[in-house]
Design an enzyme around this catalytic site. Structure first.
Site, PDB file in Angstrom:
ATOM      1  N   TRP A 134      -0.911   0.677   1.559  1.00 57.37           N
ATOM      2  CA  TRP A 134      -0.721   0.004   2.849  1.00 57.37           C
ATOM      3  C   TRP A 134      -1.631  -1.226   2.876  1.00 57.37           C
ATOM      4  CZ3 TRP A 134      -0.973   4.403   7.105  1.00 57.37           C
ATOM      5  CH2 TRP A 134       0.191   5.190   7.018  1.00 57.37           C
ATOM      6  N   GLU A 135      -1.080  -2.380   2.590  1.00 56.83           N
ATOM      7  CA  GLU A 135      -1.887  -3.598   2.487  1.00 56.83           C
ATOM      8  C   GLU A 135      -1.627  -4.596   3.605  1.00 56.83           C
ATOM      9  OE1 GLU A 135      -2.087  -5.248  -1.609  1.00 56.83           O
ATOM     10  OE2 GLU A 135      -0.697  -3.614  -2.098  1.00 56.83           O
ATOM     11  N   ASN A 136      -0.642  -4.315   4.476  1.00 54.78           N
ATOM     12  CA  ASN A 136      -0.238  -5.323   5.458  1.00 54.78           C
ATOM     13  C   ASN A 136      -1.303  -5.601   6.499  1.00 54.78           C
ATOM     14  OD1 ASN A 136       2.247  -3.749   4.424  1.00 54.78           O
ATOM     15  ND2 ASN A 136       3.064  -5.738   5.034  1.00 54.78           N
TER      16      ASN A 136
END
EC number: 3.2.1.35
Length: 449
Positions: A134-136
């Protein structure tokens, strides 16, 4: 083995005393007597199934999923659309699930996550790496800069819509508070759910920890590689995440601007150093295992790492005491038969041989220094000591025929090799063992496991 230990004991009088640094116990390795593992996490199934190109991963001591797939029993990675209803904006500007975590139902997310985990990892005894990518957005308000600033703006507008009577200052403070609370709940509860459902897995978030030491493009020769103090402080504030993780997954991707440079080693070293620091503070009973994500090719290219940069990535990761390294790759690796052959050629050349070198050296050091009850770690983390096979004592032989290919390491440790290991490395004992060389069995420590 007995004669080796006799030589080793005889050499002690010529060596300096242990430097007194305390090393926290480690969790036992995923596979017995494998202190340093190399994983393959690239979507190369088509190489094997469509183009009939075997990348020879197992030959070179690489742990991979069935058919070299991206996800499976060895390592499974969950991208944003694979796990629950992760609120975010994608790279194309498309909105998903309320955009910000405080605008989406956590219950709905966890219910969907449970279904997704059962579907993607049907094996309840899953013992591999479970990586959530989860990089957003980041769970800390102050770390959502640049393109991620949209999550702050959306949160402010969300708070303003709910509380139009508040002053702008109060709205901003409320937005930050509600955002961080919701982000923490999403990340923490997702992790705890995964660990409850597949308790034998190694669970954590990709790129956690990070240290934001990307200023090599602007600093040039002045680049130190050190993590900014503010970023280390922010990592300290994520103790809630480290405590609930069962593994850490930092990355050590090299851009081509760093090719064969001193800055490359500085970049990797300090990222690993920060990860090892966090790993030691997360729990009281043992240090979290660290699996660094790397690329066999320079980031955003299809150019293989040089021999020097294999040392910088794989070698540095092993010497710092990580549990392993994970090679990630893109669809490009398996896009054509030529690309598959390019990966295979690199695997059968510098990449595969160096992996065998390091994994074998780590096993030997664990055996002769730590009695197989711990892994070897640099005594001084900033030194240039590496876990390499000694070229004057060992040879890596590759044998192939029509039906199989295998690698054999021939040789034996000499006295001077033992002295080098003793001078430059110390033991990080696995749970249940203690002592300078992990020679003491501890029932008390076993009970903690």
């Amino acid at each position: 083995m007995y004669h080796i230990w006799i030589k080793f004991l005889a050499a002690w009088i010529f060596l300096k005393k242990f430097n007194g640094v305390h090393v926290m116990q480690a969790k036992a390795p995923m596979y017995r007597n494998e202190p340093f593992l190399v994983f393959w996490n690239a979507p190369t199934t088509q190489c094997r199934l469509r183009y009939k190109v075997d990348l020879d991963l197992k030959t070179f001591h690489i742990v991979s999923n069935a058919n070299d797939s991206l996800s499976g029993s060895a390592v499974t990675i969950f991208y944003p659309n694979h796990l629950g209803v992760y609120p975010h904006i994608d790279d194309r500007g498309h909105f998903f699930h309320g955009i910000i975590p405080q605008n989406e139902s956590l219950t709905k997310h966890l219910n969907k996550s449970k279904s997704d985990i059962n579907r993607i990892i049907p094996l309840k005894a899953f013992h591999g790496l479970g990586v959530i990518d989860w990089e957003n957005w980041r769970p800390q308000w102050d770390r959502n800069w640049g393109s991620k600033n949209v999550y702050r703006n959306r949160s402010i507008q969300f708070a303003r819509d709910l509380h139009p009577e508040l002053s702008e200052d109060k709205i901003r403070r409320l937005a930050k508070k509600e955002y961080e609370k919701a982000a923490k709940s999403f990340m923490r509860d997702t992790l705890l759910l995964a660990e409850e459902m597949r308790p034998d897995g190694y669970w954590g978030y990709y790129l956690y920890s990070d240290c934001q030491n990307y200023d090599y493009k602007t600093k040039g020769d002045q680049y130190t590689g050190k993590c900014p103090e503010i970023e280390m402080s922010r990592n300290d504030q994520l103790l809630w995440l480290w405590r609930d993780s069962t593994a850490l997954f930092p990355n050590v991707y090299l851009e081509i601007i760093l090719r064969s440079s001193d800055n490359a080693l500085k970049f990797v070293h300090h990222r690993l150093k920060e990860a090892m620091r966090i790993a030691s503070m997360a729990r009281e009973d043992y240090a979290l295992p660290v699996f660094a994500y790397a690329r066999p090719f320079y980031a955003y290219t299809f150019e293989p790492l040089t021999q020097e940069d294999l040392v910088t990535t794989v070698g540095e990761t092993a010497a710092m005491g990580a549990a392993g390294i994970v090679f990630w790759g893109s669809m490009q690796y398996a896009s054509t038969v030529d690309s598959c052959q390019k990966v295979k050629k690199y695997m059968n050349g510098p990449l595969g041989r160096y992996i065998v070198n390091v994994t074998t050296a780590a096993k030997i050091c664990s055996r002769v220094l730590c009695r197989k009850n711990g892994r070897c770690v640099r005594k001084h983390s900033d030194s240039n000591a590496f876990l390499h096979l000694f070229p004057e004592s060992f040879r890596i032989m590759v044998y192939a025929n029509a039906t199989e290919k295998k690698v054999i390491v021939k040789g034996k440790l000499e006295l001077e090799n033992l002295i080098y290991l003793r001078e430059n490395f110390m033991c990080q004992c696995y749970q249940g063992w203690k002592g300078l060389y992990c020679e003491e069995y501890s029932i008390k420590d076993i009970r903690k496991i």
